[in-house]
Design a protein around this motif. Structure first.
Motif, mmCIF file in Angstrom:
data_model
loop_
_atom_site.group_PDB
_atom_site.id
_atom_site.type_symbol
_atom_site.label_atom_id
_atom_site.label_comp_id
_atom_site.label_asym_id
_atom_site.label_seq_id
_atom_site.Cartn_x
_atom_site.Cartn_y
_atom_site.Cartn_z
ATOM 1 N N THR A 107 25.103 40.091 -12.782
ATOM 2 C CA THR A 107 25.447 38.880 -13.771
ATOM 3 C C THR A 107 24.353 38.016 -13.799
ATOM 4 O O THR A 107 24.014 37.424 -15.174
ATOM 5 N N SER A 108 23.027 37.147 -12.752
ATOM 6 C CA SER A 108 22.231 37.555 -13.114
ATOM 7 C C SER A 108 21.122 37.926 -14.407
ATOM 8 O O SER A 108 21.195 37.368 -15.419
ATOM 9 N N ASN A 111 23.296 36.905 -17.724
ATOM 10 C CA ASN A 111 22.714 35.255 -17.962
ATOM 11 C C ASN A 111 22.005 35.236 -18.547
ATOM 12 O O ASN A 111 21.629 34.459 -19.825
ATOM 13 N N GLY A 115 21.052 33.525 -22.388
ATOM 14 C CA GLY A 115 20.284 32.832 -22.316
ATOM 15 C C GLY A 115 19.032 32.312 -23.452
ATOM 16 O O GLY A 115 18.836 31.382 -24.316
ATOM 17 N N GLN A 122 25.411 30.234 -24.188
ATOM 18 C CA GLN A 122 26.029 30.704 -22.939
ATOM 19 C C GLN A 122 25.985 29.744 -22.060
ATOM 20 O O GLN A 122 26.300 30.141 -20.684
ATOM 21 N N LEU A 126 29.001 30.172 -18.602
ATOM 22 C CA LEU A 126 27.797 29.715 -17.832
ATOM 23 C C LEU A 126 28.544 28.920 -16.327
ATOM 24 O O LEU A 126 28.586 28.892 -15.008
ATOM 25 N N GLN A 129 31.688 30.262 -14.959
ATOM 26 C CA GLN A 129 31.491 31.463 -13.876
ATOM 27 C C GLN A 129 31.228 30.170 -12.159
ATOM 28 O O GLN A 129 31.782 30.758 -11.314
ATOM 29 N N ALA A 295 21.390 30.147 -12.004
ATOM 30 C CA ALA A 295 22.155 30.147 -13.072
ATOM 31 C C ALA A 295 20.430 29.022 -14.314
ATOM 32 O O ALA A 295 20.730 30.613 -14.882
ATOM 33 N N GLN A 299 18.434 30.622 -16.391
ATOM 34 C CA GLN A 299 18.020 29.932 -18.252
ATOM 35 C C GLN A 299 17.070 29.326 -19.039
ATOM 36 O O GLN A 299 16.191 29.856 -19.172
#
Length: 565
Positions: A107-108, A111, A115, A122, A126, A129, A295, A299
């Protein structure tokens, strides 16, 4: 320059940060190499082809409030639908409710790419989640059955409502109240500010998690509870019914992230349902906040990546004067090469720390091992603060690489600097992250930190035979960090706080050097970048660690009168 997903970095760093251990656990057995490659490549295509083209338009045409309805920029609705239909919101969510159940590390990575492509958009998935995770851990089965499938599918989006005009980091000062309605629900009344994606035209419903105090509860954080307050009240099957009594008062006019609607929300006896136990709202909300902190750190990495790609492309194409290599492109000037080297190496280091944190979270969940859980807790504030600091610094350098054109909006360099600025502020300012690192995360006497330092030193020792100079530099820095940590845990708490930002930065510097060295060993083509970071940036650890020993007295000698002089 069109955005290109840095898939090679993800592949290498997942390997270096121990993702194979995650995939070897029973919980994450589905994270096979084939699945990982499919996730990375398909997410990369989505970001390159669909989301990245929305970034500039979203900056030029801000989200707006029209007759009580929030309108997002052109293309955002369609872009979000592709995110939702691809299942990207629920990558790590519980499969029982429609999620993929894959590791947070994946997921990271996704993301990170989203981002870079369009940070304003995004932010919608985020926050959702984070809410999904909070509900999975704390909500009743009845609430989970209604809300999780809708949030995971992307039909509804989730928000986090903490801040009030008089209650920012001091959440305990909030005034929003909750009154029991006698049927198990509550009437929520109050105003919240800075609510990211608090309303929109991309989702059928908005699910607000709201901190409030039940009437008669204790003052401060001990009396705070958490409530789920939907924009439109659903029935037990998730079918939408009556409009709840809440509304958007206004949208904030922001430095950046113009396409992302940031709302002032008013709740007027809006119906809400308790999440978790009464007066335990902070514990439940921290589940969402900790998810969001990693998260948000990613970013910062995401914007650093986009800014770096843009700056490199500009420097390769911009001719200006005579250069040492003769072709006239400014990338051949030594100082420009220095700036680009710093941008790329800092981005790699911050991404490595973020993914190491994600892997630790995954291992903690999969094994319930206290050591992995402690590592995840230790790395979370580092990943958040360093990632967002680097996002800001790299975007700043990107403007400088562009010269005068960096100050002109058409190049896009300025947008990165504006968009990323808030990341070092929200989800707990970076100063708060540093204080958390030296206080709560050192309640074990520094044991989690020492275990990580041991690993860095062992890896450096093993690298001495092939890269003696670089390995020795990393080993010396990590040993200095050990000594500084020993001194830190013996300090008065406020003295720790005084040097906490410097300590966090030094820790991140050394971790970044460790991952650069390992990357150079794994792929010799990366050795020049590793050498750049280790010889030019790593030495900053020494003055940073010196600051951690200074304590707080000198800061309080700076009286208001002295500061105003």
């Amino acid at each position: 320059m069109p955005y290109r997903a840095p898939l090679a970095d993800f592949r290498l760093l997942l390997d270096l940060t121990g993702f194979a251990e995650v995939a070897a656990t029973e919980r994450f057995a589905d994270a096979t190499p084939e699945t990982v490659e499919a996730i990375l490549s398909e997410a990369g295509k989505l970001c390159e082809n669909t989301l990245a083209p929305l970034n500039r338009a979203g900056d030029k045409t801000a989200a707006r409030l029209e007759n009580g309805v929030v309108r997002t920029p052109a293309g955002f609705v369609e872009g979000y639908r592709e995110i939702a239909s691809g299942g990207w919101v629920g990558i790590s969510a519980d499969p029982a409710y429609g999620g993929m159940g894959l590791p947070i590390a994946l997921t990271s990575c996704v993301n990170d790419m989203m981002g870079s492509a369009c940070l304003a958009l995004q932010l919608n998935p985020l926050l959702t989640q984070g809410q999904i995770e909070a509900l999975e851990h704390h909500a009743s089965d009845a609430l989970k059955a209604i809300y999780l499938p809708k949030l995971i599918s992307g039909d509804w989006n989730g928000t986090m409502n903490l801040t009030e005009p008089q209650a920012g980091s001091d959440v305990g000062a909030l005034r929003t109240k909750a009154e029991p309605l006698g049927d198990g629900s509550y009437a929520i009344t109050g105003q919240k500010i800075y609510i990211t994606w608090g309303d929109n035209d991309t989702n059928a419903n908005v699910s607000h998690l709201v901190l409030a105090r039940i009437v008669g509860a204790a003052a401060g954080t001990k009396g705070i509870s958490l409530f789920l307050v939907p924009k439109i009240i659903p029935d037990a099957q998730g079918n939408l019914g009556a409009r709840n009594s809440l509304n958007v008062v206004s949208l904030e006019h922001k430095l950046g992230l113009h396409g992302s609607p940031t709302a002032v929300m008013q709740f007027d006896a809006a119906q809400g349902w308790l999440v978790g136990e009464e007066n335990k709202g902070m514990a439940a909300m921290f589940t969402m906040m900790n998810n969001a902190r990693l998260a948000v750190g990613m970013q910062g990495v995401a914007i650093a990546e986009a800014a770096t790609q843009t700056a490199v492309a500009y420097a390769m194409g911009r001719t200006q004067g005579k250069t040492p290599l003769g072709n006239g492109a400014i990338i051949d000037h030594a100082d420009v090469r220095r700036m680009l080297g710093q941008m790329r190496s800092e981005t790699f280091a911050a991404r490595a720390i973020g993914l190491a944190c994600a892997v630790a979270i995954d291992m903690g969940r999969a094994t319930s091992t206290p050591e992995w859980q402690a590592r995840a807790a230790l790395l979370t504030p580092i990943a958040k603060a360093y990632g967002t600091d680097i996002g800001n610094e790299v975007a700043y350098i990107g403007v400088q690489v562009h010269g005068g054109m960096g100050f002109i909006e058409e190049t896009g360099a300025a947008q990165y600097s504006r968009d990323v600025r808030v990341t070092s502020i929200y989800e707990g300012t970076n100063g708060i992250q540093a204080m958390d690192l030296v206080a709560r995360k050192m309640m074990d006497g520094g044991e989690a930190a020492y275990r990580l330092i041991d690993e860095v030193e062992a890896a450096a020792e093993a690298a001495r035979s092939s890269q003696p100079a670089l390995a020795t530099a990393v080993w010396n820095a990590s040993e200095a960090l050990r000594e500084a940590t020993e001194a830190l845990v013996g300090q008065d708490l406020n003295d720790r706080f005084a040097g906490s930002v410097a300590y966090l930065r030094a820790f991140a510097r050394i971790l970044g050097a460790h991952y650069h060295l390992q990357a150079g060993l794994a792929d010799p083509a990366r050795l020049p970048l590793a050498a750049f970071y280790i010889t030019r940036l790593l030495p900053e650890y020494a003055p940073l660690l010196a600051q951690t020993r200074e304590g707080a007295a000198g800061l309080y000698a700076l009286t208001p009168e002295a500061l105003l002089a």
